[in-house]
Design a protein around this motif. Structure first.
Motif, PDB file in Angstrom:
ATOM      1  N   THR A   1       0.809  -1.222   0.000  1.00  0.00           N
ATOM      2  CA  THR A   1       0.000   0.000   0.000  1.00  0.00           C
ATOM      3  C   THR A   1       0.842   1.272   0.000  1.00  0.00           C
ATOM      4  OG1 THR A   1      -0.145  -0.079   2.412  1.00  0.00           O
ATOM      5  CG2 THR A   1      -1.950  -1.098   1.176  1.00  0.00           C
ATOM      6  N   ASN A   2       2.139   1.155   0.231  1.00  0.00           N
ATOM      7  CA  ASN A   2       3.030   2.311   0.230  1.00  0.00           C
ATOM      8  C   ASN A   2       3.281   2.714  -1.226  1.00  0.00           C
ATOM      9  OD1 ASN A   2       5.169   4.116   0.350  1.00  0.00           O
ATOM     10  ND2 ASN A   2       6.377   2.888   1.762  1.00  0.00           N
ATOM     11  N   GLU A   3       2.868   3.914  -1.596  1.00  0.00           N
ATOM     12  CA  GLU A   3       2.994   4.338  -3.005  1.00  0.00           C
ATOM     13  C   GLU A   3       4.438   4.476  -3.471  1.00  0.00           C
ATOM     14  OE1 GLU A   3       2.287   9.086  -2.910  1.00  0.00           O
ATOM     15  OE2 GLU A   3       0.535   7.856  -2.464  1.00  0.00           O
ATOM     16  N   LYS A   4       5.397   4.564  -2.560  1.00  0.00           N
ATOM     17  CA  LYS A   4       6.811   4.644  -2.940  1.00  0.00           C
ATOM     18  C   LYS A   4       7.446   3.261  -3.101  1.00  0.00           C
ATOM     19  CE  LYS A   4       7.507   9.088  -0.752  1.00  0.00           C
ATOM     20  NZ  LYS A   4       8.218   9.839   0.270  1.00  0.00           N
ATOM     21  N   CYS A   5       6.696   2.218  -2.785  1.00  0.00           N
ATOM     22  CA  CYS A   5       7.204   0.846  -2.850  1.00  0.00           C
ATOM     23  C   CYS A   5       6.467   0.085  -3.952  1.00  0.00           C
ATOM     24  CB  CYS A   5       6.997   0.158  -1.498  1.00  0.00           C
ATOM     25  SG  CYS A   5       7.584  -1.545  -1.437  1.00  0.00           S
ATOM     26  N   ASN A   6       7.155  -0.782  -4.660  1.00  0.00           N
ATOM     27  CA  ASN A   6       6.489  -1.575  -5.692  1.00  0.00           C
ATOM     28  C   ASN A   6       6.459  -3.063  -5.316  1.00  0.00           C
ATOM     29  OD1 ASN A   6       9.156  -2.207  -6.047  1.00  0.00           O
ATOM     30  ND2 ASN A   6       9.227  -1.774  -8.225  1.00  0.00           N
TER      31      ASN A   6
ATOM     32  N   PRO B   1      -0.354 -10.556   5.087  1.00  0.00           N
ATOM     33  CA  PRO B   1       1.089 -10.327   5.025  1.00  0.00           C
ATOM     34  C   PRO B   1       1.453  -8.839   5.066  1.00  0.00           C
ATOM     35  CG  PRO B   1       0.261 -10.861   2.853  1.00  0.00           C
ATOM     36  CD  PRO B   1      -0.887 -11.007   3.807  1.00  0.00           C
ATOM     37  N   VAL B   2       2.684  -8.573   5.451  1.00  0.00           N
ATOM     38  CA  VAL B   2       3.234  -7.214   5.369  1.00  0.00           C
ATOM     39  C   VAL B   2       4.331  -7.238   4.315  1.00  0.00           C
ATOM     40  CG1 VAL B   2       2.683  -6.544   7.729  1.00  0.00           C
ATOM     41  CG2 VAL B   2       4.857  -7.631   7.243  1.00  0.00           C
ATOM     42  N   CYS B   3       4.594  -6.103   3.732  1.00  0.00           N
ATOM     43  CA  CYS B   3       5.584  -5.990   2.671  1.00  0.00           C
ATOM     44  C   CYS B   3       6.979  -6.334   3.204  1.00  0.00           C
ATOM     45  CB  CYS B   3       5.572  -4.576   2.099  1.00  0.00           C
ATOM     46  SG  CYS B   3       6.757  -4.342   0.761  1.00  0.00           S
ATOM     47  N   ALA B   4       7.667  -7.207   2.516  1.00  0.00           N
ATOM     48  CA  ALA B   4       9.017  -7.612   2.913  1.00  0.00           C
ATOM     49  C   ALA B   4      10.038  -6.506   2.654  1.00  0.00           C
ATOM     50  CB  ALA B   4       9.416  -8.871   2.154  1.00  0.00           C
ATOM     51  N   GLN B   5       9.700  -5.550   1.796  1.00  0.00           N
ATOM     52  CA  GLN B   5      10.642  -4.482   1.460  1.00  0.00           C
ATOM     53  C   GLN B   5      10.533  -3.282   2.392  1.00  0.00           C
ATOM     54  OE1 GLN B   5      10.190  -3.544  -2.697  1.00  0.00           O
ATOM     55  NE2 GLN B   5      10.412  -5.664  -3.305  1.00  0.00           N
ATOM     56  N   CYS B   6       9.296  -2.932   2.810  1.00  0.00           N
ATOM     57  CA  CYS B   6       9.133  -1.707   3.605  1.00  0.00           C
ATOM     58  C   CYS B   6       8.264  -1.886   4.847  1.00  0.00           C
ATOM     59  CB  CYS B   6       8.576  -0.589   2.723  1.00  0.00           C
ATOM     60  SG  CYS B   6       6.854  -0.830   2.253  1.00  0.00           S
TER      61      CYS B   6
END
Length: 77
Positions: A30-35, A48-53
């Motif tokens: 959901t973070n617009e700066k993360c893909n 789940p939560v994003c593994a990147q951010c």
């Protein structure tokens, strides 16, 4: 001395057009700066939560090559 024709290049990559695709459920960050995104059948938790951010993720659909998860650990907690 170099032998002619001794070094051949073998690519395991297949053109993407040869792979069958289907609409696949994924989790998208959901973070617009993360893909970041992951296939639904490869996650290990119900939300789940994003593994990147570490942001929340939402379910969406995306056209992707067909993959089958054969892991015995597919149950989501």
């Amino acid at each position: 001395m170099r032998k002619e024709g001794c070094c051949l290049y073998y690519s395991r990559k297949r053109p993407i057009t040869d792979l069958p695709e289907e609409m696949t459920t994924i989790w998208s960050c959901t973070n617009e700066k993360c893909n970041g995104w992951m296939r639904d059948n490869f996650v290990f938790s119900a939300q789940p939560v994003c593994a990147q951010c570490n942001s929340f993720m939402v379910k969406v659909e995306k056209m992707l090559p067909i993959l089958t998860n054969t892991s015995p650990n597919q149950e989501k907690n």
